[in-house]
Design a protein around this motif. Structure first.
Motif, mmCIF file in Angstrom:
data_model
loop_
_atom_site.group_PDB
_atom_site.id
_atom_site.type_symbol
_atom_site.label_atom_id
_atom_site.label_comp_id
_atom_site.label_asym_id
_atom_site.label_seq_id
_atom_site.Cartn_x
_atom_site.Cartn_y
_atom_site.Cartn_z
ATOM 1 N N UNK A 1 0.811 -1.217 0.000
ATOM 2 C CA UNK A 1 0.000 0.000 0.000
ATOM 3 C C UNK A 1 0.844 1.267 0.000
ATOM 4 N N UNK A 2 2.170 1.122 0.135
ATOM 5 C CA UNK A 2 3.075 2.269 0.107
ATOM 6 C C UNK A 2 3.905 2.331 -1.175
ATOM 7 N N UNK A 3 3.797 1.323 -2.030
ATOM 8 C CA UNK A 3 4.683 1.209 -3.192
ATOM 9 C C UNK A 3 4.547 2.400 -4.145
ATOM 10 N N UNK A 4 3.312 2.759 -4.496
ATOM 11 C CA UNK A 4 3.114 3.861 -5.436
ATOM 12 C C UNK A 4 3.629 5.176 -4.857
ATOM 13 N N UNK A 5 3.362 5.426 -3.573
ATOM 14 C CA UNK A 5 3.851 6.651 -2.935
ATOM 15 C C UNK A 5 5.371 6.665 -2.867
ATOM 16 N N UNK A 6 5.969 5.503 -2.638
ATOM 17 C CA UNK A 6 7.431 5.413 -2.581
ATOM 18 C C UNK A 6 8.039 5.769 -3.936
ATOM 19 N N UNK A 7 7.469 5.244 -5.006
ATOM 20 C CA UNK A 7 7.974 5.567 -6.344
ATOM 21 C C UNK A 7 7.820 7.059 -6.632
ATOM 22 N N UNK A 8 6.686 7.640 -6.252
ATOM 23 C CA UNK A 8 6.498 9.081 -6.458
ATOM 24 C C UNK A 8 7.534 9.887 -5.685
ATOM 25 N N UNK A 9 7.826 9.450 -4.464
ATOM 26 C CA UNK A 9 8.816 10.169 -3.665
ATOM 27 C C UNK A 9 10.208 10.045 -4.280
ATOM 28 N N UNK A 10 10.575 8.849 -4.725
ATOM 29 C CA UNK A 10 11.869 8.679 -5.383
ATOM 30 C C UNK A 10 11.965 9.545 -6.633
ATOM 31 N N UNK A 11 10.867 9.633 -7.363
ATOM 32 C CA UNK A 11 10.852 10.434 -8.583
ATOM 33 C C UNK A 11 11.111 11.907 -8.279
ATOM 34 N N UNK A 12 10.614 12.393 -7.140
ATOM 35 C CA UNK A 12 10.863 13.782 -6.752
ATOM 36 C C UNK A 12 12.351 14.058 -6.561
ATOM 37 N N UNK A 13 13.073 13.048 -6.072
ATOM 38 C CA UNK A 13 14.502 13.216 -5.821
ATOM 39 C C UNK A 13 15.358 12.908 -7.049
ATOM 40 N N UNK A 14 14.750 12.363 -8.076
ATOM 41 C CA UNK A 14 15.512 11.897 -9.247
ATOM 42 C C UNK A 14 16.216 13.030 -9.961
ATOM 43 N N UNK A 15 15.539 14.132 -10.207
ATOM 44 C CA UNK A 15 16.075 15.260 -10.966
ATOM 45 C C UNK A 15 16.641 14.751 -12.302
ATOM 46 N N UNK A 16 17.940 14.918 -12.542
ATOM 47 C CA UNK A 16 18.524 14.484 -13.817
ATOM 48 C C UNK A 16 19.281 13.164 -13.709
ATOM 49 N N UNK A 17 19.152 12.496 -12.581
ATOM 50 C CA UNK A 17 19.879 11.232 -12.394
ATOM 51 C C UNK A 17 19.364 10.176 -13.369
ATOM 52 N N UNK A 18 20.276 9.371 -13.868
ATOM 53 C CA UNK A 18 19.930 8.271 -14.769
ATOM 54 C C UNK A 18 19.534 7.063 -13.919
ATOM 55 N N UNK A 19 18.256 7.006 -13.546
ATOM 56 C CA UNK A 19 17.764 5.945 -12.682
ATOM 57 C C UNK A 19 16.286 5.721 -12.993
ATOM 58 N N UNK A 20 15.844 4.454 -12.896
ATOM 59 C CA UNK A 20 14.465 4.094 -13.191
ATOM 60 C C UNK A 20 13.882 3.287 -12.039
ATOM 61 N N UNK A 21 12.559 3.375 -11.885
ATOM 62 C CA UNK A 21 11.850 2.662 -10.827
ATOM 63 C C UNK A 21 10.734 1.836 -11.462
ATOM 64 N N UNK A 22 10.719 0.540 -11.177
ATOM 65 C CA UNK A 22 9.721 -0.339 -11.770
ATOM 66 C C UNK A 22 9.097 -1.230 -10.709
ATOM 67 N N UNK A 23 7.771 -1.212 -10.629
ATOM 68 C CA UNK A 23 7.042 -2.090 -9.733
ATOM 69 C C UNK A 23 6.930 -3.465 -10.384
ATOM 70 N N UNK A 24 7.464 -4.496 -9.712
ATOM 71 C CA UNK A 24 7.472 -5.848 -10.259
ATOM 72 C C UNK A 24 6.225 -6.584 -9.770
ATOM 73 N N UNK A 25 5.146 -6.414 -10.488
ATOM 74 C CA UNK A 25 3.865 -6.939 -10.037
ATOM 75 C C UNK A 25 3.782 -8.454 -10.115
ATOM 76 N N UNK A 26 4.660 -9.084 -10.901
ATOM 77 C CA UNK A 26 4.610 -10.541 -11.052
ATOM 78 C C UNK A 26 5.607 -11.258 -10.157
ATOM 79 N N UNK A 27 6.182 -10.544 -9.187
ATOM 80 C CA UNK A 27 7.189 -11.122 -8.305
ATOM 81 C C UNK A 27 6.652 -11.209 -6.879
ATOM 82 N N UNK A 28 6.122 -12.346 -6.441
ATOM 83 C CA UNK A 28 5.645 -12.448 -5.059
ATOM 84 C C UNK A 28 6.785 -12.337 -4.058
ATOM 85 N N UNK A 29 6.486 -11.778 -2.904
ATOM 86 C CA UNK A 29 7.451 -11.661 -1.817
ATOM 87 C C UNK A 29 7.174 -12.783 -0.826
ATOM 88 N N UNK A 30 8.204 -13.559 -0.524
ATOM 89 C CA UNK A 30 8.056 -14.731 0.342
ATOM 90 C C UNK A 30 8.994 -14.608 1.537
#
Length: 292
Positions: free
Chosen positions: A72-101
Protein backbone atom coordinates in the motif's frame (compact mmCIF):
# COMPACT_ATOMS: atom_id res chain seq x y z
CA UNK A 1 10.23 -25.53 4.87
CA UNK A 2 8.01 -23.04 6.72
CA UNK A 3 7.43 -20.17 4.30
CA UNK A 4 4.70 -17.72 3.45
CA UNK A 5 3.76 -15.50 0.53
CA UNK A 6 3.27 -11.98 1.89
CA UNK A 7 0.43 -10.45 -0.13
CA UNK A 8 0.84 -7.11 1.63
CA UNK A 9 4.37 -6.66 0.22
CA UNK A 10 5.57 -5.47 -3.21
CA UNK A 11 8.93 -5.39 -4.99
CA UNK A 12 10.29 -2.25 -6.65
CA UNK A 13 13.41 -2.44 -8.83
CA UNK A 14 15.68 0.60 -8.90
CA UNK A 15 18.31 0.58 -11.63
CA UNK A 16 20.30 2.80 -13.95
CA UNK A 17 23.75 4.27 -14.45
CA UNK A 18 23.44 6.55 -11.39
CA UNK A 19 21.64 4.15 -9.06
CA UNK A 20 24.54 3.74 -6.62
CA UNK A 21 25.05 7.44 -6.05
CA UNK A 22 21.31 8.13 -6.06
CA UNK A 23 20.42 5.63 -3.32
CA UNK A 24 23.53 6.17 -1.21
CA UNK A 25 22.69 9.85 -0.82
CA UNK A 26 19.02 9.24 -0.13
CA UNK A 27 18.39 6.28 2.22
CA UNK A 28 19.71 5.29 5.65
CA UNK A 29 21.51 2.08 4.65
CA UNK A 30 25.07 1.88 3.34
CA UNK A 31 24.33 0.17 0.05
CA UNK A 32 28.05 -0.38 -0.57
CA UNK A 33 27.95 -2.91 2.28
CA UNK A 34 25.12 -5.01 0.82
CA UNK A 35 26.49 -8.35 -0.33
CA UNK A 36 24.77 -10.76 -2.73
CA UNK A 37 22.41 -13.05 -0.84
CA UNK A 38 21.43 -10.40 1.72
CA UNK A 39 18.36 -8.22 2.25
CA UNK A 40 19.13 -5.22 4.48
CA UNK A 41 16.70 -3.04 6.44
CA UNK A 42 16.46 0.49 5.12
CA UNK A 43 14.40 3.64 5.39
CA UNK A 44 13.73 6.88 3.59
CA UNK A 45 13.31 9.58 6.21
CA UNK A 46 11.62 12.93 6.49
CA UNK A 47 13.98 15.91 6.80
CA UNK A 48 13.12 15.80 10.52
CA UNK A 49 14.60 12.29 10.76
CA UNK A 50 11.40 10.22 11.08
CA UNK A 51 10.68 7.12 8.99
CA UNK A 52 8.68 8.00 5.89
CA UNK A 53 9.09 4.54 4.28
CA UNK A 54 10.61 1.35 5.72
CA UNK A 55 11.70 -1.50 3.44
CA UNK A 56 14.27 -4.19 2.73
CA UNK A 57 16.88 -3.60 0.03
CA UNK A 58 18.95 -6.16 -1.86
CA UNK A 59 21.13 -6.30 -4.97
CA UNK A 60 19.59 -7.15 -8.33
CA UNK A 61 22.10 -8.19 -10.96
CA UNK A 62 25.25 -6.11 -11.38
CA UNK A 63 23.82 -2.62 -10.99
CA UNK A 64 20.23 -2.73 -9.74
CA UNK A 65 18.57 -2.91 -6.32
CA UNK A 66 15.25 -4.39 -5.22
CA UNK A 67 13.17 -2.63 -2.57
CA UNK A 68 10.76 -4.92 -0.68
CA UNK A 69 8.09 -2.60 0.70
CA UNK A 70 4.49 -2.54 1.92
CA UNK A 71 2.20 -2.90 -1.09
CA UNK A 72 0.00 0.00 0.00
CA UNK A 73 3.08 2.27 0.11
CA UNK A 74 4.68 1.21 -3.19
CA UNK A 75 3.11 3.86 -5.44
CA UNK A 76 3.85 6.65 -2.93
CA UNK A 77 7.43 5.41 -2.58
CA UNK A 78 7.97 5.57 -6.34
CA UNK A 79 6.50 9.08 -6.46
CA UNK A 80 8.82 10.17 -3.67
CA UNK A 81 11.87 8.68 -5.38
CA UNK A 82 10.85 10.43 -8.58
CA UNK A 83 10.86 13.78 -6.75
CA UNK A 84 14.50 13.22 -5.82
CA UNK A 85 15.51 11.90 -9.25
CA UNK A 86 16.08 15.26 -10.97
CA UNK A 87 18.52 14.48 -13.82
CA UNK A 88 19.88 11.23 -12.39
CA UNK A 89 19.93 8.27 -14.77
CA UNK A 90 17.76 5.94 -12.68
CA UNK A 91 14.47 4.09 -13.19
CA UNK A 92 11.85 2.66 -10.83
CA UNK A 93 9.72 -0.34 -11.77
CA UNK A 94 7.04 -2.09 -9.73
CA UNK A 95 7.47 -5.85 -10.26
CA UNK A 96 3.87 -6.94 -10.04
CA UNK A 97 4.61 -10.54 -11.05
CA UNK A 98 7.19 -11.12 -8.31
CA UNK A 99 5.65 -12.45 -5.06
CA UNK A 100 7.45 -11.66 -1.82
CA UNK A 101 8.06 -14.73 0.34
CA UNK A 102 9.29 -14.98 3.93
CA UNK A 103 10.89 -18.27 5.01
CA UNK A 104 12.38 -19.48 8.27
CA UNK A 105 14.42 -22.67 8.21
CA UNK A 106 17.97 -23.76 9.04
CA UNK A 107 18.56 -24.70 5.41
CA UNK A 108 18.46 -21.70 3.11
CA UNK A 109 16.05 -22.20 0.19
CA UNK A 110 17.53 -21.89 -3.30
CA UNK A 111 17.85 -18.24 -4.27
CA UNK A 112 17.12 -17.03 -0.74
CA UNK A 113 18.37 -13.77 0.74
CA UNK A 114 19.23 -13.56 4.41
CA UNK A 115 16.88 -11.14 6.16
CA UNK A 116 19.37 -9.09 8.14
CA UNK A 117 16.77 -7.65 10.48
CA UNK A 118 17.02 -10.98 12.31
CA UNK A 119 20.08 -12.47 14.06
CA UNK A 120 21.89 -14.94 11.83
CA UNK A 121 20.97 -17.90 14.05
CA UNK A 122 17.26 -17.21 13.44
CA UNK A 123 17.65 -18.48 9.83
CA UNK A 124 15.09 -16.09 8.33
CA UNK A 125 15.08 -15.60 4.56
CA UNK A 126 13.47 -13.56 1.82
CA UNK A 127 12.62 -14.94 -1.64
CA UNK A 128 11.30 -13.07 -4.66
CA UNK A 129 9.37 -14.74 -7.46
CA UNK A 130 9.98 -18.23 -6.14
CA UNK A 131 7.66 -20.88 -7.61
CA UNK A 132 7.63 -23.12 -4.52
CA UNK A 133 4.34 -23.59 -2.66
CA UNK A 134 4.83 -22.06 0.79
CA UNK A 135 3.01 -23.83 3.63
CA UNK A 136 3.38 -21.32 6.46
CA UNK A 137 0.59 -19.37 8.13
CA UNK A 138 0.40 -15.61 8.81
CA UNK A 139 0.25 -16.29 12.55
CA UNK A 140 3.51 -18.29 12.31
CA UNK A 141 5.32 -15.43 10.57
CA UNK A 142 3.93 -12.97 13.09
CA UNK A 143 5.28 -15.15 15.91
CA UNK A 144 8.74 -15.24 14.30
CA UNK A 145 8.88 -11.45 14.11
CA UNK A 146 7.68 -11.05 17.68
CA UNK A 147 10.14 -13.60 19.05
CA UNK A 148 13.08 -11.67 17.56
CA UNK A 149 11.85 -8.11 18.09
CA UNK A 150 11.46 -7.20 14.41
CA UNK A 151 8.92 -4.40 13.94
CA UNK A 152 7.28 -3.29 10.70
CA UNK A 153 5.27 -0.20 9.87
CA UNK A 154 1.53 -0.63 9.78
CA UNK A 155 1.59 -3.57 12.19
CA UNK A 156 3.80 -2.04 14.88
CA UNK A 157 4.24 1.67 14.24
CA UNK A 158 2.89 4.47 12.07
CA UNK A 159 5.01 6.02 9.35
CA UNK A 160 6.23 9.56 10.06
CA UNK A 161 5.82 8.84 13.79
CA UNK A 162 9.09 7.14 14.81
CA UNK A 163 12.82 7.66 14.47
CA UNK A 164 15.05 4.81 13.23
CA UNK A 165 16.42 4.35 16.76
CA UNK A 166 12.90 3.71 18.06
CA UNK A 167 12.60 0.56 15.92
CA UNK A 168 16.21 -0.61 16.45
CA UNK A 169 17.53 0.33 13.01
CA UNK A 170 20.64 1.71 14.68
CA UNK A 171 21.32 -1.87 15.86
CA UNK A 172 20.44 -4.01 12.84
CA UNK A 173 22.40 -2.22 10.12
CA UNK A 174 19.43 -0.22 8.87
CA UNK A 175 21.27 3.05 9.59
CA UNK A 176 24.89 3.77 8.74
CA UNK A 177 26.52 6.49 10.81
CA UNK A 178 29.71 6.80 8.75
CA UNK A 179 28.64 6.92 5.11
CA UNK A 180 27.81 10.63 4.95
CA UNK A 181 24.70 12.64 4.21
CA UNK A 182 21.23 11.37 3.38
CA UNK A 183 17.75 12.76 4.01
CA UNK A 184 17.25 13.24 7.76
CA UNK A 185 20.85 12.28 8.54
CA UNK A 186 21.63 15.28 10.75
CA UNK A 187 18.85 14.53 13.23
CA UNK A 188 19.55 10.79 13.38
CA UNK A 189 23.29 11.33 13.78
CA UNK A 190 22.70 13.81 16.60
CA UNK A 191 20.48 11.28 18.41
CA UNK A 192 23.21 8.68 18.08
CA UNK A 193 26.09 10.78 19.33
CA UNK A 194 24.16 12.46 22.13
CA UNK A 195 22.49 9.24 23.23
CA UNK A 196 19.02 10.80 23.25
CA UNK A 197 16.97 7.82 22.01
CA UNK A 198 14.14 7.31 24.47
CA UNK A 199 11.86 4.82 22.71
CA UNK A 200 12.69 1.23 21.77
CA UNK A 201 11.00 -1.88 20.40
CA UNK A 202 10.60 -4.57 23.05
CA UNK A 203 9.04 -8.01 23.25
CA UNK A 204 6.20 -8.39 25.71
CA UNK A 205 4.89 -11.53 27.39
CA UNK A 206 1.82 -12.22 29.52
CA UNK A 207 0.40 -15.30 31.22
CA UNK A 208 -2.84 -14.96 29.24
CA UNK A 209 -3.69 -14.09 25.64
CA UNK A 210 -3.44 -10.38 25.00
CA UNK A 211 -6.49 -8.51 23.69
CA UNK A 212 -6.49 -7.81 19.96
CA UNK A 213 -6.45 -4.23 18.78
CA UNK A 214 -9.70 -3.02 17.25
CA UNK A 215 -10.17 -0.87 14.16
CA UNK A 216 -11.79 2.54 14.32
CA UNK A 217 -14.25 3.87 11.75
CA UNK A 218 -11.43 5.51 9.76
CA UNK A 219 -9.57 2.20 9.43
CA UNK A 220 -6.85 2.90 11.99
CA UNK A 221 -6.20 0.53 14.87
CA UNK A 222 -6.77 1.61 18.46
CA UNK A 223 -3.65 1.53 20.61
CA UNK A 224 -3.27 -0.91 23.47
CA UNK A 225 -1.36 0.92 26.15
CA UNK A 226 1.18 -0.54 28.56
CA UNK A 227 0.67 1.03 31.98
CA UNK A 228 2.87 1.45 35.05
CA UNK A 229 1.27 2.88 38.15
CA UNK A 230 -1.57 4.35 36.13
CA UNK A 231 0.74 6.05 33.62
CA UNK A 232 1.37 4.91 30.02
CA UNK A 233 4.90 3.72 29.20
CA UNK A 234 4.29 2.43 25.66
CA UNK A 235 1.87 0.77 23.25
CA UNK A 236 1.47 -2.69 21.72
CA UNK A 237 1.81 -3.57 18.05
CA UNK A 238 1.66 -7.12 16.70
CA UNK A 239 0.32 -9.83 19.03
CA UNK A 240 0.48 -13.63 19.06
CA UNK A 241 -1.32 -15.18 22.02
CA UNK A 242 0.45 -14.00 25.14
CA UNK A 243 3.34 -12.38 23.25
CA UNK A 244 3.60 -9.05 21.47
CA UNK A 245 5.85 -6.38 20.08
CA UNK A 246 5.66 -2.95 21.68
CA UNK A 247 7.37 0.41 21.53
CA UNK A 248 8.07 1.85 24.98
CA UNK A 249 9.74 4.74 26.70
CA UNK A 250 12.81 3.03 28.10
CA UNK A 251 13.32 5.60 30.87
CA UNK A 252 9.78 5.09 32.16
CA UNK A 253 10.11 1.31 32.05
CA UNK A 254 13.45 1.48 33.87
CA UNK A 255 11.87 3.64 36.59
CA UNK A 256 8.98 1.19 36.98
CA UNK A 257 11.33 -1.77 37.22
CA UNK A 258 13.56 -0.06 39.79
CA UNK A 259 10.54 0.79 41.94
CA UNK A 260 8.88 -2.62 41.57
CA UNK A 261 5.84 -1.10 39.86
CA UNK A 262 3.88 -3.74 37.88
CA UNK A 263 3.57 -3.30 34.13
CA UNK A 264 0.09 -4.09 32.83
CA UNK A 265 -2.01 -4.26 29.68
CA UNK A 266 -5.65 -4.14 30.68
CA UNK A 267 -5.96 -6.55 33.58
CA UNK A 268 -2.92 -8.62 32.57
CA UNK A 269 0.48 -8.17 34.17
CA UNK A 270 3.24 -8.25 31.55
CA UNK A 271 7.01 -8.60 31.26
CA UNK A 272 9.09 -6.53 28.84
CA UNK A 273 12.41 -7.55 27.29
CA UNK A 274 14.76 -5.79 24.91
CA UNK A 275 15.77 -8.21 22.11
CA UNK A 276 18.98 -10.00 23.05
CA UNK A 277 20.68 -9.31 19.72
CA UNK A 278 20.59 -5.55 20.40
CA UNK A 279 22.94 -5.68 23.38
CA UNK A 280 20.62 -3.27 25.20
CA UNK A 281 19.39 -3.49 28.79
CA UNK A 282 16.89 -1.54 30.87
CA UNK A 283 19.01 -1.89 33.98
CA UNK A 284 22.49 -1.01 32.77
CA UNK A 285 21.54 2.40 31.42
CA UNK A 286 22.88 1.56 27.97
CA UNK A 287 19.52 1.79 26.17
CA UNK A 288 20.51 5.27 25.06
CA UNK A 289 24.28 4.89 24.78
CA UNK A 290 25.76 5.29 21.28
CA UNK A 291 28.08 2.65 19.87
CA UNK A 292 31.76 3.40 20.36
Amino acid sequence: MPALILPDRSLIRVEGADVQHFLQNLITTNIDAIAPGEAWPAALLTPQGKILFDFLISKSGETGYDCDIRADQAADFIRRLTLYKLRASVEFNLLEDQPVIAAWDEDAPQGALRDRRFPEEAHVWRLYGNEAMPDGKPADWNAVRIAHGVAESGSDFALSDVFPHDVLMDRNGGVDFRKGCYVGQEVVSRMQHRGTARRRVVTLTAQTDLPARTRTENGNEDELSIMAGGKPVGSIGSTAGGSALAIVRTDRVADALSQGTPLTVGDAQVTLSLPGWTGLSFNSGDTNTPDK
